[in-house]
Design a protein around this motif. Structure first.
Motif, short mmCIF file in Angstrom:
data_model
loop_
_atom_site.label_atom_id
_atom_site.label_comp_id
_atom_site.label_asym_id
_atom_site.label_seq_id
_atom_site.Cartn_x
_atom_site.Cartn_y
_atom_site.Cartn_z
N LYS A 28 0.82 -1.21 0.00
CA LYS A 28 0.00 0.00 0.00
C LYS A 28 0.86 1.27 0.00
O LYS A 28 0.54 2.24 -0.68
N ILE A 29 1.95 1.27 0.77
CA ILE A 29 2.78 2.47 0.82
C ILE A 29 3.87 2.47 -0.26
O ILE A 29 4.57 3.47 -0.44
N GLY A 30 4.00 1.38 -0.99
CA GLY A 30 4.93 1.35 -2.13
C GLY A 30 6.37 1.07 -1.76
O GLY A 30 7.29 1.63 -2.36
N VAL A 31 6.58 0.20 -0.76
CA VAL A 31 7.94 -0.22 -0.43
C VAL A 31 8.03 -1.73 -0.61
O VAL A 31 7.02 -2.43 -0.63
N ASP A 49 12.32 8.58 3.51
CA ASP A 49 11.43 8.23 2.39
C ASP A 49 10.32 7.29 2.87
O ASP A 49 9.16 7.46 2.50
N PHE A 50 10.67 6.33 3.70
CA PHE A 50 9.68 5.39 4.24
C PHE A 50 8.61 6.13 5.04
O PHE A 50 7.42 5.91 4.86
N LEU A 52 7.81 9.32 4.89
CA LEU A 52 7.02 10.20 4.01
C LEU A 52 5.98 9.42 3.22
O LEU A 52 4.88 9.92 2.97
N LYS A 53 6.30 8.19 2.84
CA LYS A 53 5.32 7.35 2.12
C LYS A 53 4.15 7.01 3.04
O LYS A 53 3.00 7.01 2.60
N ASP A 56 2.00 10.05 3.31
CA ASP A 56 1.30 10.33 2.05
C ASP A 56 0.08 9.43 1.88
O ASP A 56 -0.98 9.90 1.48
N VAL A 57 0.22 8.15 2.20
CA VAL A 57 -0.87 7.19 2.01
C VAL A 57 -1.89 7.26 3.14
O VAL A 57 -3.09 7.08 2.92
#
Length: 159
Positions: A28-31, A49-50, A52-53, A56-57
């Motif tokens: 879901k968070i794109g990692v 980055d983790f 912030l993702k 964002d989600v």
């Protein structure tokens, strides 16, 4: 600095709140799933980055809460005051306000003569500088080379 053990507990709270397992949360968070697995096991620390993702989600997640446990989750606009999420620059009443001249960065390549900084060297001074065939007023006496193994070598250019 983020306490990794406490951060992992807050990630687990997110997983329970959204009824997600680690794999679906990572998707879901794109990692990568392995990244989340390494983080949850304590092997890796969270990257910016983790985080912030996640923010964002999941907009309900408060930055300060996810980082250091301060604040609330889920953040609710009715429960927060403007002071909770905004840093305000405060002017000190006794501190003088700098003028634009004081804020201007110093020119490190300017010449200083008699206490006055000059950004441009005049043409007359350039004419007075020694030419290649003249002997300069300030001669190099020695050059010292320091090596990483602790030794050094002295070079005398005039000998």
């Amino acid at each position: 600095m983020v306490n990794t053990e406490d951060f992992i507990k807050r990630i687990e709270i997110l997983l329970d709140y959204y009824s997600l397992n680690a794999s679906s949360f990572a998707d879901k968070i794109g990692v990568q799933r392995s990244s989340l697995s390494h983080l949850l096991s304590g092997r890796n620390k969270p990257s910016l980055d983790f985080i912030l993702k996640i923010l964002d989600v999941f907009p309900e997640v408060d930055l300060y809460w996810i980082l250091n446990g301060k604040g609330i989750f889920p953040k609710n606009k009715h429960n927060t005051s403007p002071d909770d999420n905004v840093l305000v620059a405060q002017n000190k009443p006794n501190a003088p306000t700098p003028t634009p001249k004081e804020i201007e960065p110093e020119n490190l390549f300017s010449e200083i003569q008699n206490g006055i900084t000059q950004n441009n060297v005049d043409v007359e001074k350039r004419k007075k500088e020694p030419q290649l065939n003249e002997t300069p007023l300030n001669e190099v006496e020695k050059i010292v080379f320091f090596y990483t193994n602790g030794t050094f070598k002295v070079f005398h250019p005039n000998t």
